[in-house]
Write a protein that holds these residues in place. Structure first.
Motif, PDB file in Angstrom:
ATOM      1  N   GLU A  40      32.172  46.650  41.157  1.00  0.00           N
ATOM      2  CA  GLU A  40      33.366  47.357  41.628  1.00  0.00           C
ATOM      3  C   GLU A  40      32.858  48.684  42.178  1.00  0.00           C
ATOM      4  OE1 GLU A  40      36.399  47.426  38.447  1.00  0.00           O
ATOM      5  OE2 GLU A  40      35.147  45.926  37.481  1.00  0.00           O
ATOM      6  N   HIS A  46      31.193  49.794  38.507  1.00  0.00           N
ATOM      7  CA  HIS A  46      31.221  48.938  37.323  1.00  0.00           C
ATOM      8  C   HIS A  46      30.512  47.636  37.635  1.00  0.00           C
ATOM      9  CE1 HIS A  46      35.133  51.102  35.913  1.00  0.00           C
ATOM     10  NE2 HIS A  46      34.106  51.910  36.033  1.00  0.00           N
ATOM     11  N   ASN A  56      30.102  43.974  36.470  1.00  0.00           N
ATOM     12  CA  ASN A  56      30.537  42.861  35.626  1.00  0.00           C
ATOM     13  C   ASN A  56      29.403  41.858  35.606  1.00  0.00           C
ATOM     14  OD1 ASN A  56      33.698  43.237  35.129  1.00  0.00           O
ATOM     15  ND2 ASN A  56      33.138  44.039  37.129  1.00  0.00           N
ATOM     16  N   ARG A  98      39.056  50.854  28.262  1.00  0.00           N
ATOM     17  CA  ARG A  98      38.521  51.426  29.501  1.00  0.00           C
ATOM     18  C   ARG A  98      37.544  52.565  29.236  1.00  0.00           C
ATOM     19  NH1 ARG A  98      39.276  49.077  34.035  1.00  0.00           N
ATOM     20  NH2 ARG A  98      40.801  47.436  33.838  1.00  0.00           N
ATOM     21  N   GLU A 145      31.014  44.337  30.990  1.00  0.00           N
ATOM     22  CA  GLU A 145      31.191  45.256  32.111  1.00  0.00           C
ATOM     23  C   GLU A 145      30.447  46.550  31.787  1.00  0.00           C
ATOM     24  OE1 GLU A 145      35.264  45.525  33.370  1.00  0.00           O
ATOM     25  OE2 GLU A 145      34.907  47.365  34.498  1.00  0.00           O
TER      26      GLU A 145
HETATM   27 MG    MG Z   1      36.605  46.205  35.810  1.00  0.00          MG
END
Ligand code: MG
Ligand code: ADP
Length: 729
Positions: free
Chosen positions: A215, A342, A344, A460, A472
């Motif tokens: 991301e 990020h 993943n 988060r 992540e």
């Molecule tokens: Mg994410």
């Protein structure tokens, strides 16, 4: 100068969103049209050559010269049909971004003219003049030359009019000088180690691939405003600027409707990305004003990382077309959110099983737990290395600040998986389990609910979070090459899986049954990796204290963090897994120290120049106006009236004078500190000196400039202010 600022603002207000032309109606009609993918290979290659390339992709075999010639012919035919005139080897040097050098296809023909030509030799290997790329002394020690070699696992593509061939970049003696070479080796290490462990559960597993879904966060700022800020142009971040009275307090930017000009930019980027086979899926506003994110569907990690680098390149190019600049810096603006990338990350088998997805039966669930628990241990053991892989001069500003993970590594598992591990820890006994105990445990494991897949208890604030079917890694910086952290993560996981297998096999040799041996080793790992598990708020003060109690490290200092790479056990880890040998590792750590010093040095120079050339003259000018004003008032008013009406102005004049003197003094001190640091021969010591003795001046100088910004007449202020950079669109 101030006029320049207002001219820039006017320019932005007059901008019209560009129209975006799409190639075809449906994305699926033009997706990958500029990629020499399997369908094109089928069409343009002989059956033999096609098989050679697919074998190389699937089984890692090499393509011999004869086949490479055939592939080159097919590639050339396809590329020329699609408008290419040049070709290039494309690689990831240890600087930021990618490198390319274009050559035309032409060679001399028989009749004095030229013909288009491309050979297997040119496809397979090239010797770019590599002396200007950083190598950390590797090339000085061995050979001046470096060469690039074709990576058939990532398909060639056409960028504008150039056939672009993904390659690795190595020294003449075979040392990696880039990010891709060790990445491919680390992916291979996990492939081997994970396949071996999968054999306990399923004999059909013959290979394991790493998946990456990145991301990408970024800021999008109008070009006219950026160009009016020399600090943004030269360092990618604002070295000064008072915070805007309103920024992200109301969280009214996140997921809100995308501004039209930004939206057109995104559509344009997506069109280009689709043509190049990058499966971009998501776009949205991020938390900070003018901050956004792109995310594709995940792919095999090497390909995904090539795509991320390519995407960053496309974004920068398209931004210019739309009169924007993309900021990939981790912290372009103080006081508001920075940008991350990020990652993943997951592993999947050739049999189509995601190893981080809970399975359909107890056996598959035990395999799932095996991979989760070994990953926990790998992150626990490798916390310092993982940090070293992501902490840079720019990312250090972001970590631990506004809504970013701190510099402490921890893993969030969520309640379901955490409970499962607790249960296993209690149930497994070191003696032989009774059949009843075993059945009970297996039953429980079998019950790991499917709801994990859409689990709602997301966290988060964790730097490394389990999100249902993958991990992540969120501490990565937005400007980073993903390979840096993937190399470390994959090496750590590969190494841990090998250790796990050795431990299990040892018990089996002693006569313990296989599944019981697995249970026992997992239990040990659950206990030993416990300190790294944290489901709470990673942004809180309490966590910093708690982490300290647990013995987790917390380092937000690049020189100290990088040192982790050079510990004897680290050098051994990368060497024994065939990822980086000692000289390669030392070389790249040297490059990192060098980059750190350079970045601080550049910032320090830029700030000093702006302070003296832009800020001080304007402050003096405004101070002079005030002085004139005071003098005039003194003439007009009686002393009592003057005191009442203009006394405060004297205070202001003194305040401005104080800031100006402070700026001049600090600038001088900073320059002296730099000179002292530059004299230090040893690179690591120089980096430490830059960190401790030069870097603090950046903050101190900025403070005075930011105060002046609030005092000096807005009409005179030379640089676009935060409110303008962040809210003009
Ligand atoms: Mg994410
Ligand atoms: P978030 O909700 O965290 O913002 P998304 O659901 O949009 O993220 O997905 C983020 C990324 O994770 C996407 O690139 C997606 O393709 C990727 N992803 C999904 N499943 C996996 C997986 N098993 N392995 C690796 N990446 C995955």
């Amino acid at each position: 100068m101030a006029q320049f600022r207002f001219k820039a603002l006017e320019e932005v207000l007059n901008r019209q969103p560009l129209e975006v032309v799409r190639e075809e109606n449906l994305v699926s009609d033009y997706y990958g049209m500029m990629v020499f993918d399997q369908s094109k290979m089928k069409k343009y290659l002989s059956r033999e050559a096609y098989k050679a390339v697919t074998d190389a992709i699937e089984n890692g075999t090499t393509v011999d010269r004869k086949m490479a010639d055939q592939v080159a012919q097919g590639m050339k035919a396809w590329a020329i049909e699609n408008g290419a005139t040049h070709y290039t080897h494309w690689f990831h040097p240890l600087t930021d971004g990618t490198a390319e050098k274009h050559d035309a296809f032409i060679v001399h023909g028989a009749d004095g003219g030229v013909i288009e030509s491309f050979s297997g030799n040119l496809l397979s290997q090239q010797e770019p003049d590599a002396s200007s790329f950083p190598s950390g002394g590797i090339r000085q020690t061995f050979e001046a030359r470096g060469y690039t070699a074709w990576d058939p696992t990532s398909p060639a593509f056409i960028s504008e009019t150039t056939l672009t061939i993904p390659t690795i970049f190595i020294s003449y003696t075979g040392e990696a000088l880039d990010y891709k070479t060790p990445l491919l080796r680390a992916l291979q290490a996990v492939n081997k180690a994970a396949t071996d462990v999968c054999q306990y559960f399923d004999k059909n597993v013959t290979s394991v691939q790493t998946n990456l879904g990145w991301e990408q966060e970024y800021f999008l700022i109008d070009e006219a405003l950026v160009m009016a800020r020399p600090d943004l142009v030269l360092t990618g971040r604002t070295l000064m600027g008072h915070s805007s009275s309103k920024d992200q307090q109301l969280a009214d930017h996140y997921f809100s409707s995308i501004p039209t000009r930004a939206n057109r930019f995104m559509q344009d980027v997506e069109n280009e990305a689709y043509k190049l086979g990058i499966p971009v899926k998501t776009r949205h506003n991020e938390v900070a004003p003018n901050q956004f994110e792109f995310a594709p569907i995940y792919e095999e990690a090497n390909l995904a990382n090539d795509h991320n680098q390519l995407m960053m390149d496309i974004m920068q190019k398209i931004a210019r077309k739309h009169k924007f600049r993309v900021l990939f810096h981790e912290k372009p603006f103080a006081g508001i959110n920075g940008s991350g990338k990020h990652n993943n990350w997951s592993l999947s088998t050739n049999t189509g099983v995601n190893l981080y997805s809970p399975g359909k039966n107890p056996k598959m669930n035990l395999q799932f737990l095996t991979f989760v628990i070994n990953t926990l241990q790998a992150v626990y053991d490798g916390q310092d290395l993982l940090r070293a892989s992501i902490l840079t001069a720019s990312n250090a500003h972001r970590l631990g600040a506004n809504e970013a993970p701190p510099s402490i590594l921890s893993v969030f598992l969520g309640t379901e998986v955490s409970n499962m591990l607790d249960l296993m820890e209690e149930a497994v006994v070191d003696r032989k389990m009774t059949p009843d105990e075993k059945t009970a445990l297996k039953l429980n494991i079998g019950r790991i609910p499917e709801i994990i897949l859409d689990n709602t208890d997301r966290n988060r604030t964790s730097p490394f979070a389990f999100t249902g079917n993958r991990f992540e890694f969120r501490a990565i910086g937005s400007s980073a090459n993903n390979a840096s952290s993937l190399i470390v993560l994959n090496t750590l996981v590969a190494n841990q899986l090998q250790k796990f297998k050795v431990a299990v096999d040892k018990l089996v040799e002693k006569g313990v049954k296989k599944d019981e041996a697995i249970f026992q080793v997992l239990k040990d790992l659950i206990i030993s990796s416990k300190p790294i598990r944290f489901n709470g708020d990673g942004y809180s003060e309490e966590w910093v204290k708690e982490a300290k109690k647990r013995g987790l490290t917390n380092i937000n200092n690049v020189p100290e963090s990088l040192a982790a790479y050079l510990r004897p056990e680290s050098l051994k880890l990368f060497k024994s897994n065939n990822v980086l040998n000692e000289s390669e590792m030392k070389g790249r750590v040297e490059v990192e120290y060098e980059k750190f010093v350079m970045k601080i040095q550049i910032e320090s120079r830029v700030l000093a120049d702006i302070a003296i050339n832009h800020i001080v003259p304007i402050a003096v000018e405004y101070q002079t106006i005030l002085l004139e004003n005071v003098k005039n008032q003194k003439e007009v008013f009686s002393p009592e009236e003057f005191e009442k009406l203009a006394g405060g102005r004297l205070e202001l004049i003194r305040e401005i004078g104080g800031h100006i003197s402070a700026i001049k003094n600090l600038r001088k001190e900073m320059t002296d500190a730099r000179a002292r640091a530059n004299k230090i021969e040893n690179l690591v010591d120089r980096a430490k000196e830059y960190d401790k003795k030069v870097r603090p001046y950046l903050e101190q100088l900025r403070e005075h400039i930011d105060k002046l910004e609030l005092i000096v007449d807005n009409e005179k202020w030379p640089l676009p202010k935060y409110r303008e950079l962040l809210f003009t669109r």
